[in-house]
Design an enzyme around this catalytic site. Structure first.
Site, PDB file in Angstrom:
ATOM      1  N   LYS A 233       0.895  -1.326   0.058  1.00 42.54           N
ATOM      2  CA  LYS A 233       0.043  -0.145   0.053  1.00 42.54           C
ATOM      3  C   LYS A 233       1.026   1.213  -0.060  1.00 42.54           C
ATOM      4  CE  LYS A 233      -3.199   2.514   3.085  1.00 42.54           C
ATOM      5  NZ  LYS A 233      -3.854   2.650   4.409  1.00 42.54           N
ATOM      6  N   ASP A 238      -2.730  10.600   3.930  1.00 39.82           N
ATOM      7  CA  ASP A 238      -4.209  10.248   3.905  1.00 39.82           C
ATOM      8  C   ASP A 238      -4.901  11.125   4.889  1.00 39.82           C
ATOM      9  OD1 ASP A 238      -6.473   8.899   3.783  1.00 39.82           O
ATOM     10  OD2 ASP A 238      -5.973   7.274   5.400  1.00 39.82           O
ATOM     11  N   LYS A 245     -10.448  12.643   8.489  1.00 43.61           N
ATOM     12  CA  LYS A 245      -9.907  12.003   9.632  1.00 43.61           C
ATOM     13  C   LYS A 245     -10.057  13.373  10.624  1.00 43.61           C
ATOM     14  CE  LYS A 245      -6.454   8.767   7.824  1.00 43.61           C
ATOM     15  NZ  LYS A 245      -6.707   7.627   8.657  1.00 43.61           N
ATOM     16  N   ASP A 256       1.588   6.391   5.912  1.00 41.58           N
ATOM     17  CA  ASP A 256       0.569   5.412   5.342  1.00 41.58           C
ATOM     18  C   ASP A 256       0.926   4.644   3.946  1.00 41.58           C
ATOM     19  OD1 ASP A 256      -1.879   4.179   5.599  1.00 41.58           O
ATOM     20  OD2 ASP A 256      -2.921   5.688   4.587  1.00 41.58           O
ATOM     21  N   ASP A 315     -12.004   6.733   3.995  1.00 41.82           N
ATOM     22  CA  ASP A 315     -10.840   6.631   5.049  1.00 41.82           C
ATOM     23  C   ASP A 315     -10.662   5.057   4.827  1.00 41.82           C
ATOM     24  OD1 ASP A 315      -8.839   7.343   6.327  1.00 41.82           O
ATOM     25  OD2 ASP A 315      -9.969   7.233   8.150  1.00 41.82           O
ATOM     26  N   GLU A 317      -9.327   3.633   2.145  1.00 42.02           N
ATOM     27  CA  GLU A 317      -8.818   3.813   0.803  1.00 42.02           C
ATOM     28  C   GLU A 317      -7.788   2.757   0.349  1.00 42.02           C
ATOM     29  OE1 GLU A 317      -5.611   4.950   2.814  1.00 42.02           O
ATOM     30  OE2 GLU A 317      -7.799   5.757   3.146  1.00 42.02           O
ATOM     31  N   ARG A 319      -7.478  -0.496   1.096  1.00 41.01           N
ATOM     32  CA  ARG A 319      -7.920  -1.824   0.368  1.00 41.01           C
ATOM     33  C   ARG A 319      -8.368  -1.550  -1.152  1.00 41.01           C
ATOM     34  NH1 ARG A 319     -12.416  -2.298   5.009  1.00 41.01           N
ATOM     35  NH2 ARG A 319     -10.673  -1.181   5.927  1.00 41.01           N
TER      36      ARG A 319
END
Length: 464
Positions: A233, A238, A245, A256, A315, A317, A319
């Site tokens: 990933k 993010d 968030k 992230d 949030d 995102e 996956r």
């Protein structure tokens, strides 16, 4: 005492439960001081002995505990942290130190010496010498330790880099530059119209002024019979997107892309070690930002394999971009094994704490091999179930699935990803919590840990 090349150096003397373990006998004064020091043999404990009129003038007693690889790694990391920046260190080793112990010590010395300074790597000490009575048989241990530490340093550097610098284009450029210095590696970077089928990656990256990239890094040594695909990933920052968030949840979101950093570093490390395993690293890189073009809850996303997902939380995102990469691997690469690493869910930390990743796999043998590699590397993981009890939660009225269904968060993310690679030789590592350390802690430095690079290298080396 074993004769060393520089009496002005600071000595590191390993100490076990039964006392000091150097090659040879300590001089009387030093031996007496060591004998008066309680608990010096505890793994990761360093006791500093000052001898203003003696040589050496400083001695670091480094506890090696029971003497397994992890304890030696802890001793090395603690000792190098106790040293000054410009000290020359000489480690006075036992006469029959094992190869595994030496590898642990060397990894600890290198990992404990890591610092991040605006992407400049700086060791804590200028030189470390290992004083051995016999050098035969140790070259391989040091080579493995050096490659492992270098991979971890790179993963930490990439993850620690501020997101004001680290957008998808920059990250892709770093991968190209790192691969260019090594033979046998190829890199393909896809952008713009080349991402037409990568609907998840385009959706997540659509709200940012920095467009997404899809990077394919390949190591194809002659004679390789096993093909491992590593998926990481790569969300360079993010915000949570439209599902924004809170401030505290956003402060560390430069990390992230820790999964992508570990995957890249491990692939480069495998090339450095010339491991006879074919590796393809897939890195979906995007910034999940907020703007008028950001994807929304309720949007339906078409992935690389043509299947669809209803976005129920912008949030969640990670996956969504991983799904495209897994579908690409299944269709284009015919892999023997697929492993994906991701800083995916906060639920991982709730279940397992700060130092343990969640492991998911339908394959018992693969799960056991990864857990074993992680244990040897000093990166813990715990296998959690791919519980089919919750698959009904994935159902959507308007798409093939929903992206963030109700239920146990880390498990639901793993079940979502399982949809995109139907082979059983697949494993998912949810490593959000252990990707970051709040303080120096033995072989971990405050900040990015580079979690996963060490485990992957151990696993890949075992395959060869």
């Amino acid at each position: 005492m074993t004769d060393t090349s520089d009496k002005s150096a600071t000595w590191i003397v390993p100490v076990g439960p039964d006392g000091p373990q150097p090659a040879g006998d300590l001089d009387a004064e030093l031996g007496a001081l060591v004998g008066q020091t309680e608990s010096a043999g505890q793994a990761g404990r360093v006791t500093v002995l000052s001898r203003p009129v003696g040589r050496p003038s400083r001695v670091l007693l480094a506890g090696i505990g029971d003497g397994d690889e992890a304890d030696w790694r802890a001793a090395g990391a603690a000792a190098v942290r106790a040293a000054g920046d410009d000290e020359i260190l000489e480690v006075i080793l036992p006469a029959e130190v094992g190869e595994t112990a030496l590898r642990g010590l060397a990894e600890g010395l290198w990992l404990g010496g890591y610092r991040y300074r605006e992407a400049i790597r700086a060791a804590r000490s200028s030189e470390v010498r290992l004083i051995l009575s016999e050098t035969l048989g140790y070259a391989r241990s040091l080579t493995l330790a050096r490659a492992t530490a270098a991979a971890t340093w790179l993963a930490r550097d990439l993850t620690n880099t501020p997101s004001s610098v680290k957008n998808p284009e920059w990250f892709a450029g770093q991968i190209v530059a790192e691969a260019a210095g090594r033979t046998g590696l190829t890199v393909t970077v896809r952008a713009g119209d080349e991402l037409e089928r990568f609907g998840g990656l385009r959706a997540v990256g659509g709200g940012s002024i920095s467009p997404p990239r899809f990077v394919e890094l390949s190591w194809q040594p002659a004679g390789a019979t096993t093909h491992v695909v590593l998926v990481g990933k790569g969300i360079t920052f993010d915000t949570g997107g439209i599902s924004i968030k809170p401030r505290d949840g956003m402060k560390l979101m430069k990390k992230d892309m820790g999964g992508a950093a570990a995957v890249v570093a491990a692939t480069l490390g495998a090339a450095d070690l010339n491991l006879p395993v074919r590796i393809t690293a897939l890195l979906p890189l995007a910034e999940n930002a907020i703007s008028g073009s950001a994807f929304r809850p309720g949007d339906v996303i078409t992935h690389y394999d043509g299947s669809t997902s209803e976005n129920t939380n912008s949030d969640a995102e990670g996956r969504i971009v991983l799904a495209d990469a897994l579908a690409y691997a299944a269709e284009q690469l015919s892999p023997d094994v697929v492993l994906n690493l991701a800083t995916l869910t906060g639920a991982n930390a709730v279940a397992l704490g700060k130092r343990t990743a969640a492991l998911y796999s339908p394959d018992d043998q693969l799960a056991e091999a990864l857990a074993g590699a992680g244990a040897a590397a000093g990166e813990r993981m715990w296998r959690l179930p791919l519980a089919d009890d919750y698959t009904d939660n994935l159902r959507s009225d308007i798409a093939d699935r929903v992206s963030a269904p109700a239920g146990p968060g880390s498990v639901m993310a793993a079940l979502f990803l399982r949809d995109f690679f139907t082979g059983t030789r697949w494993a998912h590592l949810d490593m959000s919590a252990p990707s970051w350390s709040d303080a120096d802690d033995l072989d971990l430095s405050k900040g990015a840990t580079g979690w996963g690079a060490r485990t992957l290298l151990r696993y890949l080396a075992a395959l060869s």
